[in-house]
Design a protein around this motif. Structure first.
Motif, PDB file in Angstrom:
ATOM      1  N   GLN A   1       0.661   3.569  -3.534  1.00 22.17           N
ATOM      2  CA  GLN A   1       0.612   5.037  -3.460  1.00 22.17           C
ATOM      3  C   GLN A   1       1.673   5.723  -4.329  1.00 22.17           C
ATOM      4  OE1 GLN A   1       0.902   6.703   0.495  1.00 22.17           O
ATOM      5  NE2 GLN A   1      -0.217   8.541  -0.113  1.00 22.17           N
TER       6      GLN A   1
ATOM      7  N   THR B   1       0.807  -1.221   0.000  1.00 25.90           N
ATOM      8  CA  THR B   1       0.000   0.000   0.000  1.00 25.90           C
ATOM      9  C   THR B   1       0.841   1.272   0.000  1.00 25.90           C
ATOM     10  OG1 THR B   1      -1.692  -1.200   1.240  1.00 25.90           O
ATOM     11  CG2 THR B   1      -1.896   1.191   1.162  1.00 25.90           C
TER      12      THR B   1
ATOM     13  N   TRP C   1      -8.424   1.567   3.210  1.00 24.16           N
ATOM     14  CA  TRP C   1      -9.198   0.459   2.648  1.00 24.16           C
ATOM     15  C   TRP C   1      -8.400  -0.351   1.636  1.00 24.16           C
ATOM     16  CZ3 TRP C   1     -13.257  -1.767   4.640  1.00 24.16           C
ATOM     17  CH2 TRP C   1     -14.003  -1.042   5.572  1.00 24.16           C
ATOM     18  N   VAL C   2      -7.466   0.281   0.953  1.00 18.67           N
ATOM     19  CA  VAL C   2      -6.560  -0.485   0.086  1.00 18.67           C
ATOM     20  C   VAL C   2      -5.701  -1.411   0.953  1.00 18.67           C
ATOM     21  CG1 VAL C   2      -4.551  -0.330  -1.444  1.00 18.67           C
ATOM     22  CG2 VAL C   2      -6.511   1.164  -1.805  1.00 18.67           C
TER      23      VAL C   2
ATOM     24  N   ARG D   1      -1.279   5.864  -7.206  1.00 20.47           N
ATOM     25  CA  ARG D   1      -2.168   6.903  -6.670  1.00 20.47           C
ATOM     26  C   ARG D   1      -1.390   7.806  -5.717  1.00 20.47           C
ATOM     27  NH1 ARG D   1      -7.063   8.615  -7.952  1.00 20.47           N
ATOM     28  NH2 ARG D   1      -7.814   8.527  -5.797  1.00 20.47           N
TER      29      ARG D   1
ATOM     30  N   ALA E   1      -3.561   9.735  -3.207  1.00 21.80           N
ATOM     31  CA  ALA E   1      -4.592   8.961  -2.509  1.00 21.80           C
ATOM     32  C   ALA E   1      -4.824   9.513  -1.107  1.00 21.80           C
ATOM     33  CB  ALA E   1      -4.181   7.500  -2.433  1.00 21.80           C
TER      34      ALA E   1
ATOM     35  N   LYS F   1      -8.562   7.671   3.715  1.00 27.30           N
ATOM     36  CA  LYS F   1      -9.530   6.573   3.699  1.00 27.30           C
ATOM     37  C   LYS F   1      -9.212   5.570   2.597  1.00 27.30           C
ATOM     38  CE  LYS F   1     -13.568   8.633   5.940  1.00 27.30           C
ATOM     39  NZ  LYS F   1     -15.024   8.937   5.812  1.00 27.30           N
ATOM     40  N   GLU F   2      -8.786   6.091   1.446  1.00 23.45           N
ATOM     41  CA  GLU F   2      -8.433   5.189   0.346  1.00 23.45           C
ATOM     42  C   GLU F   2      -7.265   4.295   0.738  1.00 23.45           C
ATOM     43  OE1 GLU F   2      -6.828   5.380  -4.284  1.00 23.45           O
ATOM     44  OE2 GLU F   2      -7.780   7.147  -3.382  1.00 23.45           O
TER      45      GLU F   2
END
Length: 504
Positions: free
Chosen positions: A365, A360, A379-380, A369, A372, A375-376
């Motif tokens: 990231q 993650t 949850w990832v 992303r 990001a 929250k993203e």
């Protein structure tokens, strides 16, 4: 198991789920730092006990005492190496890593720390480290699933291995998914207490109630290995100082692994205040001395009590199970037997969470992303826990030769982590002149030498982490000396971290 044992055993793991659910419902994990590092809010007791519980798997209650039961005290050099490595890691690195990881852009993973520590714009080292973490820890978790299911079937012989593995996997996935780092640390804290209490209880009760006959130590037993078909001779005559020099050196070298073991040193980064590290170090060192000492003493006693029963059938790994059931009533023995599962769970959950954080924070990231939100990322991370666990489960439950070949690599993983990351992390904490080129060289050379030694020179009897660590350390120093000195920004990070330590 008797009904009372089963009830106590099940209630223990129900309590784990209730605990993790409480963290989930209360919204304790608001962002990635909370989920992967507990918001750097762990107290000294939790940090210390969770680090030790996640380090010592069921090997502590089954492998080590079983080996000593069969072959004598010459088997404990690995335990001595682990004890010395634990102490050195807490004393030398714990406080400094907490300070440096905070100063280096508030890093929450080891790959992220190694990049931020040298203020590098390149994400190459971070991504390479994360890929190694992800691959190695997926294999580690798969191995933990196999070990956990093996323990489960020993305790519940009527349960099939497939069902046992599924239950074990669901337990780990469930509370790691919901609770994150805080739940893992707190459950590992209680599991560490349970493991230590279980290990101390058996030899104390035996010493208080039994008249042991030392002459039984000299008896020699034999059994036929179920896998190889070879006849194994079990003699307790191998003393501590009669072991081969390769076994002594290799056993002590196991301690080097701690300096680069992510699921252990990440606990250092999670401690609330650097000033708490000294207390954590004392707790952790006392725990490892008591637990290893108790495991050895129990094996010594068991040789005189159940030696013939276990060593004529090759069942030495069940020594703790047999002793717990023999000397305690079902209600207590059920809790003691839960300690074996706790040992397996406390290791697997930590490895699963570190693998998830590597994907993650170090791959998803920075590559996919960059912007990001919290929250993203949260949850990832949770999704990664499930995906990694499913892949590990598929590897663990597969009967194919390819899957078995992958599983066999787990024995080399400790060495790779220690040789690749140990020298680089130590130098990053203590050498102001150390730079990004040195870090890259240390990681690459340490890993390559470790693997090559394992493949081509394992017949020497010397554990590959020793030459791998030495080569990685030398490569890191030479590369740093031959390349440009670190920039003012990099030395400022070093100075800020050391100054913060002096202010504590």
């Amino acid at each position: 198991m008797q009904n009372v044992e089963i009830i106590v055993f099940i209630l223990y793991f129900v309590a784990l789920f209730v605990f993790a659910t409480a963290f989930f419902v209360k919204g304790a994990n608001r962002n990635g730092e909370d989920y992967f590092l507990g918001g750097r809010s762990m107290g000294p007791w939790v940090a210390a006990m969770s680090a030790q519980a996640s380090d010592m798997s069921a090997w502590l209650l089954m492998g080590l005492p079983g080996s000593i039961l069969a072959f004598g005290f010459g088997q404990i050099w690995i335990g001595i190496g682990l004890m010395l490595g634990t102490a050195a890691n807490w004393i030398l690195c714990a406080k400094r890593l907490r300070l440096f990881s905070k100063a280096a852009s508030d890093s929450i993973t080891i790959p992220q720390y190694l990049t931020n520590r040298f203020a590098s714009k390149s994400k190459t080292l971070q991504i390479v480290c994360a890929v190694i973490f992800l691959a190695a820890f997926t294999i580690y978790v798969a191995s933990a699933f196999v070990a956990g299911s093996s323990v489960f079937t020993m305790l519940f012989p009527e349960v099939s291995p497939g069902t046992a593995m599924l239950v074990f996997a669901l337990i780990i996935i469930g509370y790691t998914f919901m609770g994150g780092f805080k739940a893992v640390c707190w459950t590992d804290f209680f599991q560490g207490i349970l493991m230590l209490a279980a290990l101390l209880a058996v030899p104390i009760i035996v010493a208080a109630t039994q008249n042991l006959d030392p002459s039984l130590l000299s008896k020699v037993y034999q059994y036929t290995d179920a896998v190889s078909g070879e006849v194994v001779t079990c003699s307790f005559g191998t003393g501590l100082f009669n072991a081969r020099w390769q076994d002594v050196l290799s056993g002590l070298a196991w301690g080097l692994g701690y300096f680069g073991m992510p699921h252990i040193i990440v606990r250092f980064m999670s401690i609330e205040k650097p000033s708490m590290v000294k207390k954590s170090a004392i707790i952790a060192i006392v725990w490892v001395i008591l637990s290893l000492g108790a495991a050895c003493l129990m094996a010594y006693q068991a040789r005189m009590i159940v030696g013939e029963e276990l060593l004529t059938t090759g069942a030495q790994k069940t020594v703790f199970i047999v002793m717990a059931r023999r000397f305690f009533p079902p209600a207590i023995s059920g809790l003691l037997l839960a300690a074996i599962m706790a040992a397996s769970v406390s290791t697997a959950d930590s490895q699963l969470l570190v693998a998830s954080s590597s994907f993650t924070a170090d791959i998803y990231q920075p590559i996919f992303r960059k912007n990001a939100g919290d929250k993203e990322i949260l949850w990832v991370g949770r999704a990664a826990v499930v995906i990694i666990a499913v892949i590990a489960y598929v590897i663990a439950s597969s009967k194919g030769a390819g899957a078995q070949a992958i599983m066999d690599l787990v024995g080399n993983a400790w060495g790779v982590f220690g040789a690749a990351f140990g020298p680089t992390i130590v130098l990053s904490l203590f050498w102001r002149r150390f730079n990004y080129a040195g870090a890259c060289a240390g990681v690459i050379v340490g890993a390559v030498v470790d693997i090559l030694w394992f493949v081509f020179l394992s017949g020497t009897g010397v554990y590959e982490i020793l030459p791998g660590f030495a080569a990685g350390f030398a490569a890191a120093v030479i590369a740093a000396k031959l390349t440009k000195a670190p920039s003012a920004e990099v030395t400022a990070i070093y100075d800020a971290a050391t100054a913060a330590g002096n202010d504590e």
